[in-house]
Design an enzyme around this catalytic site. Sequence first.
Site, PDB file in Angstrom:
ATOM      1  N   GLY A  94       0.826  -1.209   0.000  1.00 15.60           N
ATOM      2  CA  GLY A  94       0.000   0.000   0.000  1.00 15.60           C
ATOM      3  C   GLY A  94       0.853   1.248   0.000  1.00 15.60           C
ATOM      4  O   GLY A  94       0.567   2.213   0.712  1.00 15.60           O
ATOM      5  N   ALA A  95       1.897   1.236  -0.836  1.00 17.86           N
ATOM      6  CA  ALA A  95       2.925   2.284  -0.781  1.00 17.86           C
ATOM      7  C   ALA A  95       2.645   3.485  -1.678  1.00 17.86           C
ATOM      8  O   ALA A  95       3.414   4.441  -1.674  1.00 17.86           O
ATOM      9  CB  ALA A  95       4.283   1.688  -1.154  1.00 17.86           C
ATOM     10  N   ASN A  96       1.564   3.453  -2.417  1.00 21.20           N
ATOM     11  CA  ASN A  96       1.363   4.524  -3.397  1.00 21.20           C
ATOM     12  C   ASN A  96       0.651   5.748  -2.829  1.00 21.20           C
ATOM     13  O   ASN A  96       0.568   6.780  -3.484  1.00 21.20           O
ATOM     14  CB  ASN A  96       0.573   4.006  -4.608  1.00 21.20           C
ATOM     15  CG  ASN A  96      -0.809   3.509  -4.234  1.00 21.20           C
ATOM     16  OD1 ASN A  96      -0.934   2.405  -3.715  1.00 21.20           O
ATOM     17  ND2 ASN A  96      -1.840   4.300  -4.485  1.00 21.20           N
ATOM     18  N   THR A  97       0.153   5.647  -1.594  1.00 18.96           N
ATOM     19  CA  THR A  97      -0.594   6.777  -1.041  1.00 18.96           C
ATOM     20  C   THR A  97      -0.521   6.761   0.474  1.00 18.96           C
ATOM     21  O   THR A  97      -0.145   5.764   1.088  1.00 18.96           O
ATOM     22  CB  THR A  97      -2.076   6.708  -1.492  1.00 18.96           C
ATOM     23  OG1 THR A  97      -2.762   7.893  -1.099  1.00 18.96           O
ATOM     24  CG2 THR A  97      -2.782   5.502  -0.892  1.00 18.96           C
ATOM     25  N   GLY A  98      -0.862   7.881   1.075  1.00 24.41           N
ATOM     26  CA  GLY A  98      -1.034   7.965   2.520  1.00 24.41           C
ATOM     27  C   GLY A  98       0.165   7.535   3.330  1.00 24.41           C
ATOM     28  O   GLY A  98       1.311   7.868   3.033  1.00 24.41           O
ATOM     29  N   GLY A 140       1.615   4.632   3.677  1.00 17.74           N
ATOM     30  CA  GLY A 140       2.584   3.801   2.967  1.00 17.74           C
ATOM     31  C   GLY A 140       3.548   4.625   2.134  1.00 17.74           C
ATOM     32  O   GLY A 140       4.750   4.339   2.089  1.00 17.74           O
ATOM     33  N   SER A 156      -4.195  -0.628  14.801  1.00 21.74           N
ATOM     34  CA  SER A 156      -4.755   0.653  15.238  1.00 21.74           C
ATOM     35  C   SER A 156      -5.089   0.586  16.718  1.00 21.74           C
ATOM     36  O   SER A 156      -5.394  -0.484  17.257  1.00 21.74           O
ATOM     37  CB  SER A 156      -6.026   0.966  14.438  1.00 21.74           C
ATOM     38  OG  SER A 156      -6.722   2.072  14.987  1.00 21.74           O
ATOM     39  N   TYR A 172     -14.150  -1.982  10.925  1.00 23.89           N
ATOM     40  CA  TYR A 172     -12.729  -1.653  10.789  1.00 23.89           C
ATOM     41  C   TYR A 172     -11.985  -1.976  12.081  1.00 23.89           C
ATOM     42  O   TYR A 172     -10.890  -2.570  12.061  1.00 23.89           O
ATOM     43  CB  TYR A 172     -12.555  -0.179  10.428  1.00 23.89           C
ATOM     44  CG  TYR A 172     -11.100   0.233  10.304  1.00 23.89           C
ATOM     45  CD1 TYR A 172     -10.364  -0.129   9.180  1.00 23.89           C
ATOM     46  CD2 TYR A 172     -10.479   0.971  11.308  1.00 23.89           C
ATOM     47  CE1 TYR A 172      -9.029   0.233   9.068  1.00 23.89           C
ATOM     48  CE2 TYR A 172      -9.143   1.341  11.201  1.00 23.89           C
ATOM     49  CZ  TYR A 172      -8.435   0.970  10.077  1.00 23.89           C
ATOM     50  OH  TYR A 172      -7.101   1.324   9.972  1.00 23.89           O
TER      51      TYR A 172
END
Length: 349
Positions: free
Chosen positions: A33-37, A39, A168, A208
């Site tokens: 998940g490295a493309n946003t946020g 990550g 979390s 979640y």
Amino acid sequence: MKKSFISAIRDQYTKVPPVAQADLTGKIVIVVGANTGLGFEASKHLARMNPGKLILACRSEEKGKAAVDGIKQATGFGRAEVWQVDLSKLSSVIAFADRFERECGRLDVLLANAGVGLDKYRSTEDGWEESLQVNNLSTSLLCLRLAPRLVETSMKYGTRPRIVVVSSEMHYGVSFPEKVYDDGQESSFQVLSSREYCAAIMPGATRYAETKLLNVFFTLSLSELLKDTPVVVNTVTPGYCYSDLARNASAVQALADRIAKAILARSTEKGARQLVYAAVGGEEKVDTLRGAFVNLHRADEPDDYVLGEEGKKRGDKLWKDLILELSKVDGRVLEIVQEYSANRGAKST
């Protein structure tokens, strides 16, 4: 421990320590998940530590390539690669792990960051509720499949590789009904994935939070499996921060999230510092990070629900059912679990 609302607010306003530093020269790092946020920000921090290869595991190849460009522009690092993986498809996770085993000789850090928060029931092509599959089943499958390569790396290079599962503080105060643990029922994950079960908790944040509780249980079980190896497994909370997590929320939920973020949230970069610490920080006390729930660059006690004799019983049931479900789609999972369970048994005799 039980975390009070006041304690959670206090954490949000606590100054986040500076980003941990390490020399990653020659090492291979995977960020899911490295493309946003979170990550993407964590990847930038890690890129500045000069890894031999930084693999951005992303669902969208196009967005992944944009992240590679962004990392190079921000850091000058030119050895980031995009590897496609779609956590909503178990076959994609298996293909990613197979490719890694073929093409890469070592693995030093696996940062399992990807996750989704959904406000309504969606089923994947594998037949699972989507957030349960992405946040738990696929994340666990990837960690299990790549665990042997981390162990091999530790033995060959004398290092302490790490697996980091992003969870979390929302796991505090969450629990499952007893039917989830009933041996007379279908597996725990079949119950948790059913439309009937999800109808009672969706929409809202409960689903979640449940997936984050499962992340904590999984981390404890995987850490126990690998306890006789040098590999360190931990789970980390970034805190409440700006991210894309609410991208699937309803208009009302998205508005509430924006208001809450304006009051409480820390920046995405500061949240990413937590992930980086779990991945490379605390070398002087690394064994205290085994199975730890990491918060603000320290090992915190997770919720009482996962601890003690009752917590272990719950964790053992969830682990047994997880391995059962994952072994149906990938026979390597059971082989890996049996191998490291046998190694532990051999060392204890």
